[in-house]
Design a protein around this motif. Structure first.
Motif, PDB file in Angstrom:
ATOM      1  N   SER A 270       0.834  -1.203   0.000  1.00 47.79           N
ATOM      2  CA  SER A 270       0.000   0.000   0.000  1.00 47.79           C
ATOM      3  C   SER A 270       0.866   1.250   0.000  1.00 47.79           C
ATOM      4  O   SER A 270       1.950   1.260   0.581  1.00 47.79           O
ATOM      5  CB  SER A 270      -0.881   0.023   1.251  1.00 47.79           C
ATOM      6  N   TYR A 272       1.156   4.782   1.476  1.00 54.00           N
ATOM      7  CA  TYR A 272       0.670   5.686   2.509  1.00 54.00           C
ATOM      8  C   TYR A 272       1.404   7.017   2.467  1.00 54.00           C
ATOM      9  O   TYR A 272       0.914   8.023   2.974  1.00 54.00           O
ATOM     10  CB  TYR A 272       0.890   5.075   3.900  1.00 54.00           C
ATOM     11  N   GLY A 287       4.053   0.345   1.675  1.00 56.52           N
ATOM     12  CA  GLY A 287       3.941  -0.082   3.070  1.00 56.52           C
ATOM     13  C   GLY A 287       4.706  -1.343   3.415  1.00 56.52           C
ATOM     14  O   GLY A 287       4.888  -1.658   4.580  1.00 56.52           O
ATOM     15  N   ASP A 288       5.174  -2.057   2.413  1.00 60.47           N
ATOM     16  CA  ASP A 288       5.977  -3.260   2.702  1.00 60.47           C
ATOM     17  C   ASP A 288       7.461  -2.916   2.727  1.00 60.47           C
ATOM     18  O   ASP A 288       8.303  -3.801   2.775  1.00 60.47           O
ATOM     19  CB  ASP A 288       5.694  -4.346   1.662  1.00 60.47           C
ATOM     20  N   PRO A 310       8.538   0.558   6.293  1.00 60.13           N
ATOM     21  CA  PRO A 310       8.024   1.669   5.495  1.00 60.13           C
ATOM     22  C   PRO A 310       8.342   3.006   6.148  1.00 60.13           C
ATOM     23  O   PRO A 310       8.861   3.073   7.260  1.00 60.13           O
ATOM     24  CB  PRO A 310       6.509   1.419   5.509  1.00 60.13           C
ATOM     25  N   MET A 327      10.184   3.651   9.673  1.00 58.06           N
ATOM     26  CA  MET A 327       9.533   3.161  10.891  1.00 58.06           C
ATOM     27  C   MET A 327      10.381   2.144  11.643  1.00 58.06           C
ATOM     28  O   MET A 327       9.979   1.686  12.711  1.00 58.06           O
ATOM     29  CB  MET A 327       8.196   2.543  10.539  1.00 58.06           C
ATOM     30  N   ARG A 350      10.560   5.350  16.069  1.00 56.45           N
ATOM     31  CA  ARG A 350      10.090   5.345  14.679  1.00 56.45           C
ATOM     32  C   ARG A 350       9.996   6.778  14.166  1.00 56.45           C
ATOM     33  O   ARG A 350       9.540   7.666  14.884  1.00 56.45           O
ATOM     34  CB  ARG A 350       8.708   4.699  14.590  1.00 56.45           C
TER      35      ARG A 350
ATOM     36  N   LYS B  73       6.067  -8.995   6.935  1.00 59.16           N
ATOM     37  CA  LYS B  73       6.013  -8.083   5.784  1.00 59.16           C
ATOM     38  C   LYS B  73       4.573  -7.683   5.470  1.00 59.16           C
ATOM     39  O   LYS B  73       4.260  -6.519   5.218  1.00 59.16           O
ATOM     40  CB  LYS B  73       6.607  -8.817   4.581  1.00 59.16           C
ATOM     41  N   GLN B  76       3.086  -5.553   8.392  1.00 58.07           N
ATOM     42  CA  GLN B  76       3.700  -4.222   8.397  1.00 58.07           C
ATOM     43  C   GLN B  76       2.951  -3.316   7.427  1.00 58.07           C
ATOM     44  O   GLN B  76       2.718  -2.136   7.689  1.00 58.07           O
ATOM     45  CB  GLN B  76       5.161  -4.376   7.992  1.00 58.07           C
ATOM     46  N   ASN B  77       2.591  -3.879   6.308  1.00 57.34           N
ATOM     47  CA  ASN B  77       1.858  -3.121   5.300  1.00 57.34           C
ATOM     48  C   ASN B  77       0.415  -2.861   5.746  1.00 57.34           C
ATOM     49  O   ASN B  77      -0.099  -1.757   5.622  1.00 57.34           O
ATOM     50  CB  ASN B  77       1.866  -3.901   3.984  1.00 57.34           C
ATOM     51  N   LYS B  78      -0.234  -3.889   6.289  1.00 56.29           N
ATOM     52  CA  LYS B  78      -1.643  -3.731   6.685  1.00 56.29           C
ATOM     53  C   LYS B  78      -1.794  -2.724   7.826  1.00 56.29           C
ATOM     54  O   LYS B  78      -2.705  -1.931   7.852  1.00 56.29           O
ATOM     55  CB  LYS B  78      -2.206  -5.074   7.130  1.00 56.29           C
ATOM     56  N   TYR B  79      -0.892  -2.784   8.783  1.00 52.57           N
ATOM     57  CA  TYR B  79      -0.998  -1.919   9.954  1.00 52.57           C
ATOM     58  C   TYR B  79      -0.264  -0.586   9.766  1.00 52.57           C
ATOM     59  O   TYR B  79      -0.332   0.274  10.643  1.00 52.57           O
ATOM     60  CB  TYR B  79      -0.436  -2.627  11.199  1.00 52.57           C
ATOM     61  N   ASN B  80       0.454  -0.444   8.659  1.00 50.83           N
ATOM     62  CA  ASN B  80       1.268   0.754   8.436  1.00 50.83           C
ATOM     63  C   ASN B  80       2.103   1.037   9.684  1.00 50.83           C
ATOM     64  O   ASN B  80       2.108   2.143  10.236  1.00 50.83           O
ATOM     65  CB  ASN B  80       0.385   1.964   8.102  1.00 50.83           C
ATOM     66  N   HIS B  81       2.815   0.008  10.087  1.00 51.43           N
ATOM     67  CA  HIS B  81       3.494   0.075  11.380  1.00 51.43           C
ATOM     68  C   HIS B  81       4.632  -0.911  11.364  1.00 51.43           C
ATOM     69  O   HIS B  81       4.549  -1.948  10.707  1.00 51.43           O
ATOM     70  CB  HIS B  81       2.495  -0.287  12.487  1.00 51.43           C
TER      71      HIS B  81
END
Lengths: 382, 963
Positions: A270, A272, A287-288, A310, A327, A350, B73, B76-81
């Motif tokens: 994604s 962001y 996001g990955d 990300p 992050m 982060r 991986k 991390q993308n789903k939670y943007n964290h």
């Protein structure tokens, strides 16, 4: 002697600010200084890159406790850094020393930064009360306050007008001096990002997945383009093209005049965060943790770099180098040509802001409430 | 959970230290977590994880590591964290091993598939032979890790000091939703809830917190939100978590609708989806005969008893203990099920695997079934005619066993065995020759073995099919002679539990079409034959059908709205099975059935085969592998507190708990000061340091302490006591239900009382206790089973001779189950203290809600005492809800009690030297549980001395679990 005077000044300012909770900057000027970063991306199109090339390796100059996690966008003008925080504060810091020149305290989280125009600063917040503010940075007074719905983004300033999006689905155009509404556009779904401006158009994107081209003068819709998934990232405009990614993993180049797609790239995660561009390439991060350099003309991959985590905000291009705050708590410098990591520094938490280049230094904020200043190692002891 | 852990530990320490003056009658009961196995822990460090495993499961650990990194991986993308620390993952190759973990002190039931623990952020996950399921649980638990980290960060960023977390339906629902596609079981539960009108609305989901239904409703609701509002809204709920203290308001802020509207949309969506099913499908109870619908029933088997009557025998949990029951096949649904045996009360049948392991009866009417017994599972054999038991079958390298199946000649048993490396294979045990043979030997999950009528083949379900990489199971047949394996079914669905009839018809259950129904294999005409395409020669273990055509086609026999599983043939050609309906598992029978969807199999598309598949193992970014685990201690909790008591004054202190990653070794440090003046600060510095070792079967605790406190004793009143010394304690579990505890302590004690001389003593206290507990608990206390303890202690002042006595406490409690929710409970307790008449002695106090009800607390005392409590426990109010304009409050499971207590005390030579007048009380009471840990009690009734029955009514209000 100079240092002694500075301390007295500092104490005086601290006393004043402690008593009044305001920002008053003495040497403020209404004349634009080209090194200033007065809003996101340094320009209405968000396409500005660093004026000076900052060459890694860097060395930390100072670190400042800003009490809460900084919000996404740092701005700088008149030798002052402006930092807004999720704890509801706005700091004005001396860019050389990090010393607090003023501090505003509000009850709720400030939107992603404070935009500067001349002697005034503009910012929004998420609240059920007043959500948009104009502030006189010279005398520390509010010039106006408005309730327009929750504001998560930093406003855009251009042509004497202020453009701001809200989480209730509106794009507002407000008068800079009075805050009076000139027009508003109802997109129906929340906005998370800041609009951009290209010629007479305001470009904005929201949860509907649409990228809108709206007349800057009257708020009429000129075109809209459906990306296929909600857009959280701020669009940037480089040349005559818009670059933006959505959370479905699609990254687009869109013709700003017509709203038609030039090309589309399907990413692995994604989008962001906000992209960045130079003359030939556009740089994006998903996001990955995958960073890409894409050809502006065709959208083909020039290089890709798997960066482990990300970024939450934007990318800073500084000549041949790319600076990002990740992050995984690192500030990275990459080669813009190859994507290789050239230098990195572990920070306290982060990274929550885009890196900002100002007068040859790099500034960045982390969620463990620190704001960092870095300088080229070569000049660290000067 | 964390506060209970610390409170229990400190209660233990306090009791141990102050044994000589503590009421000995309130022993801690409870079952035992036994560390049977000596694991040689090793560490595998990857980019984001520290994985703890043991050598036998090395391959599984690498598969788990690969899954964990892939999941990282994605999440991390789903939670943007991103996580800013490495996550400790602790893997076990079997659920029975997982139950031994010391990461949390709780006993872990079968239904717990893994957990995430907040103190050190540890994730503990077992495998059960299905690697697909293992991978899914890893993803599920890592969702919790990300969710927790994200929410803590969001709240910290926005200055929220008292961290709060979303309701359980959301956190578990999201973890399940983001761990993969919903499975057949999840859909089944929601479908059943909608069609039977028990779907719990969104604003009431808290009332079913922790239940299986809550998990599935939460998952389904989040899927609905994603579909209707966009998956990004789920991330935004987390990012907006700081906006409002009430979660419902956060949801409203994010979605734009409140719970009421969300529920309306969701239930309408589900009704539109599921109601049309009734046009073409049937509810099980409308299309088949009910055999047993009381409780949870599963895994039926059919046999003829010695009188030739056909019986259904099955595993069932009707009242809390799982056992085996049977009924006449042609009996009435209202006939009482005959009880064959009860499990979960003794070490012999420690736990059943209720929905996982089938049972089997041979022609000699010998029942074969599996339970856990000690460290591993065993196969039991029970003669159904005589009730006699054969020696249980236990195999050295096999941890878990399931689904035993008798051969047609009754001389062999086929079963699924899970070895220490974590893989399920098919085994045959030859009873006559006492020989174990392994038929399959690989990483594939092979289950549900069943013999062919001629005894030459075994049919089983396995994920060795090409779609097995995605967690699918098809049916295979293995020829015992040469171990050649053939496909019987194939496709992107699950085929399970095959069973032959005596004349060779094979039935099984399958989720083709999205619902579990019963299917049968039929020989296919050439034109109907199902073709396996693109077959690779790499399948050396699999005998490929001629021209790639399967010889059989599958036809569906039932067409239910929910599910039908575990079918077996009767001798007359009917089918008995388990059906899920109205949130219960019922045994059903269908006599006639028609064939559905005969063309279904022919039209399935088959992906290209590329040979036998395998799970990916992590190969890169490994910083440590095979390194021996070393205990390193880190903080569990550090908490400080200041208290103010009008009697005891002010005190301030801190408690610190440290443990290693596996929880095997723990340190507790208690420090506090209760000085009243500055001059007392040094003297009133209290400290206790305790080490607890849980790594082996024998649990040890030892420590040192120094206390200087103002105390209160019912005989002495207020006094100051200085006490310092050490203790050593052992607890050895004899079984899951029984244990022995022994403690020895040596301490210097000095008591100062106003108007009295100081009393000094060097106290040596030695005690031994025996405890048994197999009780089954209801909402406010035990309902079934029994528990008892016997303790003997000797306290001696080895220096000043001021104390010298022994105590004996016998406490027996029995619970007679009268019906599902009522029981009769009785307690006999005898307390005895004896010693030199001119020295201090232990005294016992009766009176109060915990002993002799309706008498004031500690009203009567003596050196000997007995109590007999009788209580009839029954449900009083199931749900009580009060809705105010500003909110609602509700209570569930309010229980009632009719009681009759009697007790007395005796005072020895130093006092009255007699038993006092016998005391009794009788009345009625109410108990209500608050928040899962506190039970409020209210009793009303009369007292008696057994000569008179005075009219005076007494009332008593207190707290505490039922005895």
């Amino acid at each position: 002697m100079v240092r002694f005077s500075k301390e007295i000044t500092l104490i005086s300012i601290l006393l004043l600010t402690a008593c009044t909770g305001s920002i008053k900057i003495n040497n403020i000027s209404s004349v634009d200084n080209e090194s200033d970063w007065t809003q996101l991306g340094g320009s209405p199109a968000h396409d500005r890159n660093a004026i000076s090339q900052v060459t890694p390796p860097l060395k930390m100059l100072w670190r400042k406790d800003v009490e809460h996690s900084p919000s996404g966008v740092l701005t700088a003008a008149y030798g002052t850094l402006f930092v807004s925080t999720m704890g509801g504060k706005v700091f004005a810091l001396d860019h050389e020393t990090g010393v607090t020149q003023g501090k505003l305290e509000l009850k709720n989280s400030i939107g992603k930064g404070i935009a500067i125009d001349g002697i005034y600063g503009y910012f929004g917040r998420i609240s059920s009360d007043k959500t948009m503010f104009g502030y006189d940075l010279r005398n520390g007074n509010y010039i106006w306050k408005r309730s327009i719905g929750p504001v998560e983004s930093i406003p855009l300033i251009s042509g004497g007008l202020l453009y701001v999006t809200t989480k209730s689905g509106y794009l507002y155009c407000l008068d800079l001096e009075t805050g009076a509404e000139k027009w508003k556009f109802n997109a129906g779904k929340p906005f998370h990002s800041t609009p951009a401006k290209w010629n007479g158009l305001i470009i904005a994107a929201n949860d509907s997945g649409y990228v809108y081209g709206i007349s800057a003068s009257n708020g009429n819709l000129k075109w809209k383009f459906q990306t296929g998934a909600p857009v959280f990232a701020t669009p940037i405009i480089s040349g005559d093209d818009i670059y933006v990614g959505n959370i479905g993993g699609a990254f687009y180049s869109i013709d700003a005049k017509s709203g038609k797609t030039n090309w589309k790239h399907e990413g692995s995660g994604s989008y962001y965060s906000t992209a960045s561009a130079n003359d030939d390439n556009v740089f994006s991060m998903s996001g990955d943790g995958m960073m890409l350099s894409l050809s502006k003309s065709e959208g083909s991959i020039i290089w890709k770099s798997d960066l482990n985590a990300p970024i939450s905000e934007g990318i800073l291009l500084s000549g041949r180098y790319i600076f990002i705050g990740s992050m995984d708590s690192y500030l990275y410098a990459l080669s813009a040509e190859t994507g290789n990591i050239l230098w990195s520094e572990k920070l306290a938490g982060r990274v929550r802001t885009s890196p900002l280049e100002y007068k040859g230094r790099i500034y960045i904020g982390t969620e463990n409430k620190y704001l960092y200043a870095f300088v080229e190692e070569l000049y660290a002891d000067e | 959970m964390k506060n209970k852990y610390i409170i229990i530990s400190f209660a233990l320490i306090t009791i141990l230290i102050n044994f000589s003056v503590t009421f000995g009658q309130y022993h801690s009961f409870g079952r035992n977590k036994i560390q049977y196995t000596d694991f040689e822990w090793q560490v595998l460090s990857t980019k984001h994880f520290d994985i703890y495993y043991y050598p036998e499961m090395e391959e599984l650990a690498l598969i788990g590591a690969q899954t964990a990194e892939e999941s990282y991986k994605i999440l991390q993308n789903k939670y943007n964290h991103a996580l800013n620390h490495k996550v400790p993952l602790i893997f076990y190759s079997s659920h029975l091993y997982f139950q031994q973990t010391n990461v949390i002190p709780n006993i872990l039931p079968e239904g717990v598939g893994g957990f995430f623990e907040f103190f050190k952020g540890r994730v503990v996950i077992p495998s059960d032979g299905s690697i697909s399921q293992f991978k899914r649980v890893i993803r599920h638990e890592l969702n919790h890790v990300f969710m927790h980290s994200k929410l803590v960060r969001v709240q910290k960023n926005h200055k929220i000091m008292n961290k709060r977390f979303p309701p359980l339906w959301f956190s578990e629902g999201l973890a399940e939703f983001w761990s993969g596609q919903p499975n057949t079981q999840a859909e089944m539960v929601i479908r059943d809830a909608v069609l039977n009108n028990y779907l719990v609305p969104v604003d009431r989901l808290f009332s079913i917190a922790g239940t299986f239904l809550m998990y599935k409703e939460g998952e389904n609701l989040l899927a609905f939100i994603s579909e209707r509002y966009g998956e990004e809204k789920i991330l935004l709920i987390l990012e907006n978590y700081w906006v409002h203290p009430k979660f419902s308001e956060v949801v409203k802020y994010t979605l734009g609708v409140d719970y009421k509207e969300l529920n309306r949309q969701w239930t309408y969506h589900l009704k539109k989806k599921y109601y049309p099913l009734l046009r073409d499908k049937d509810k099980p109870q409308m299309a088949s005969k009910i055999i047993d619908n009381e409780g949870f029933n599963s895994k039926p088997a059919i046999y003829k008893d010695k009188d030739g009557i056909e019986k259904i025998i099955y595993v069932s949990n009707k009242i809390g203990y799982t056992g085996i029951y049977q009924k006449d096949l042609d009996g009435d649904v209202n006939d009482e099920a005959e009880f064959v045996l009860t499990g979960e009360k003794s070490n012999e049948y420690e736990t059943f695997h209720l929905f996982r392991s089938s049972i089997s009866v041979n022609n000699d009417r010998i029942l074969a079934f599996v339970t856990k017994s000690g460290e591993t599972d065993v196969i039991h054999r029970l003669n159904l005619d005589t009730g006699s038991k054969y020696p249980p079958l236990q195999f050295d390298n096999l941890v878990t066993i399931s689904s035993p199946s008798w051969s047609p000649d009754g001389r062999k048993i086929a079963f699924t065995g899970l070895s220490r490396n974590g893989y399920n294979d098919i085994y045959i045990y030859d009873i006559t020759g006492d020989k174990l043979s392994k038929l399959t030997n690989d990483t594939y999950d092979d289950r549900d073995p069943s013999w062919s009528p001629n005894g030459k083949h075994i049919v089983f379900s396995s994920d060795r099919t090409q779609t097995g990489a995605g967690g699918r199971y098809n049916l295979f047949k293995i020829r015992i002679k040469d171990l050649k394996i053939k496909y019987l079914t194939y496709g992107d669905h699950n085929d399970r539990a095959p069973k032959y009839s005596k004349d060779g018809k094979l039935i099984f259950y399958s989720d083709r079409g999205g619902m579990d129904n019963i299917w049968m294999l039929k020989s296919a005409q050439r034109s109907d034959k199902f073709k396996l395409t693109n077959i690779s020669d790499d399948d050396i273990d699999l005998e490929m059908p001629e021209n790639g055509l399967l010889d059989y086609k599958a036809v569906r026999l039932t067409n239910f709205t929910t599910s039908a599983i575990d079918p077996v043939w009767t001798n007359e050609g009917s089918i008995v099975f388990t059906a899920f309906e109205d949130f219960s598992f019922n045994i059903m029978k269908v006599d006639e059935f028609k064939n559905y969807d005969m063309a279904l199999e022919k039209t399935s598309n088959t992906p290209k085969r590329t040979g036998l598949w395998s799970h990916k193992k992590l190969k890169k970014d490994i910083s440590t592998f095979g390194k021996k685990y070393k205990s390193g201690y880190s903080l569990d909790i550090a908490q400080s507190q200041v208290t103010q008591d009008p009697i005891f004054g002010t005190s301030g202190g801190a408690v610190i708990a440290l443990s290693d990653i596996l929880g095997n070794n723990q340190y507790y440090v208690l420090v506090y000061n209760n000085a009243r003046t500055s001059g007392e600060i040094i003297d009133h510095f209290n400290v206790a340091v305790t080490k607890v070792s849980l790594a082996g079967r024998t649990n040890l605790a030892y420590g040192l302490f120094n206390f200087n406190n103002r105390r209160f004793n019912l005989r002495k009143g207020f006094f100051d006591e200085r006490r310092y010394g050490g203790f050593f304690s052992i607890s050895y579990p004899l079984s899951f239900f029984k244990r022995i505890e022994a403690t020895t302590s040596l301490a210097y004690s000095k008591e100062d009382r106003i108007g009295f001389n100081s009393r000094e003593a060097v106290l040596a206290v030695n005690s031994v206790r025996f405890i048994k507990d197999n009780s089954l608990w209801g909402v406010t206390g035990p309902l079934d089973g029994e528990r008892y303890s016997l303790s003997i202690a000797y306290t001696n002042d080895v220096r000043f001779n001021n104390l010298n006595y022994f105590t004996l406490v016998a406490d027996y409690r029995k619970y007679y189950r009268l019906s599902k929710r009522t029981s009769y409970a009785v307690r006999f307790m005898y307390l005895h203290s004896d010693g030199s008449p001119d020295r201090e002695i232990q005294l016992f106090y009766l009176g109060g809600s915990w002993t002799l009800r309706l008498y004031p607390r500690f009203r009567v005392w003596g050196t000997r005492a007995f109590i007999i409590n009788n209580e009839y426990r029954f449900p009083f109010i199931d749900i009580l809800g009060i809705r105010f304009p500003f909110g609602a409050v509700g209570f569930r499971g309010i229980r009632g009690a009719l009681f009759f207590d009697t007790g007395n005390v005796y005072n020895g030579e130093r006092f009255d030297n007699k038993w006092e007048t016998l005391k009794g009380s009788y009345g009625i009471g109410v108990r209500v549980r608050i928040g899962g840990f506190l039970v409020l009690r209210y009793d009303i009734g009369r007292r008696t001395d057994f000569r008179n029955l005075p009219d005076t009514i007494y009332r008593q209000f207190f707290f505490g679990w039922d005895f």
